[in-house]
Design a protein around this motif. Structure first.
Motif, PDB file in Angstrom:
ATOM      1  N   GLN A  93       2.021   6.741  -6.648  1.00 44.11           N
ATOM      2  CA  GLN A  93       0.642   6.852  -7.370  1.00 44.11           C
ATOM      3  C   GLN A  93       1.202   9.156  -6.733  1.00 44.11           C
ATOM      4  N   LYS A  94       1.699   9.262  -5.903  1.00 43.15           N
ATOM      5  CA  LYS A  94       2.272  10.690  -6.625  1.00 43.15           C
ATOM      6  C   LYS A  94       3.439  10.478  -7.381  1.00 43.15           C
TER       7      LYS A  94
ATOM      8  N   GLN B 252       0.742   3.924  -2.987  1.00 43.06           N
ATOM      9  CA  GLN B 252       0.991   5.679  -2.564  1.00 43.06           C
ATOM     10  C   GLN B 252       1.953   6.615  -2.982  1.00 43.06           C
ATOM     11  N   THR B 253       3.222   5.702  -3.060  1.00 42.86           N
ATOM     12  CA  THR B 253       4.090   6.768  -3.434  1.00 42.86           C
ATOM     13  C   THR B 253       4.564   6.441  -5.020  1.00 42.86           C
TER      14      THR B 253
ATOM     15  N   ALA C 197       0.714  -1.225  -0.198  1.00 42.24           N
ATOM     16  CA  ALA C 197      -0.165  -0.212  -0.174  1.00 42.24           C
ATOM     17  C   ALA C 197       1.191   1.698  -0.087  1.00 42.24           C
ATOM     18  N   ALA C 198       2.452   0.989   0.866  1.00 41.95           N
ATOM     19  CA  ALA C 198       2.907   2.827   1.021  1.00 41.95           C
ATOM     20  C   ALA C 198       3.223   2.878  -0.780  1.00 41.95           C
TER      21      ALA C 198
END
Length: 107
Positions: free
Chosen positions: A91-92, A88-89, A84-85
């Motif tokens: 996606q950023k 998110q990275t 998940a982390a």
């Protein structure tokens, strides 16, 4: 008796693999190839352990087996958190990349 001894030796190896997976997952620079290799080894070992449990169901009642199940849950949760982390990275990063492309249009 030999089956039980082999079972407990394999559980020890499983515990060692899980510890290595946890260390690799929590390192600053995650090595996906290393994780993949460790998970493959773990899968093969687990297939052998499950085979032993099927031959001798009383092994499933041992404290060591219950500990292995608990450790497996920890590893799975850690893998899910790291995935998940990383998602998110990523996606950023993608959002930042799109922003750069938008600004390049003005150049």
């Amino acid at each position: 008796m030999h089956l039980a001894n082999n079972f407990f030796e394999q559980l020890k190896l499983l515990s060692d693999l899980d510890r290595n997976i946890k260390i690799t997952l929590t390192s600053a620079d995650i090595d996906t190839e290393e994780i993949h290799s460790l998970v493959d080894k773990r899968e093969q070992l687990l297939l052998n352990i499950i085979s032993d449990v099927k031959k001798s169901p009383e092994l499933a009642e041992t404290e060591q087996w219950q500990a292995a199940i608990a450790l497996t849950k920890e590893v799975v949760n850690l893998m899910a958190q790291q995935t998940a982390a990383i998602g998110q990275t990523l996606q950023k990063y993608r959002h930042g990349s799109k922003s750069v492309q938008q600004y390049k249009k003005f150049l």
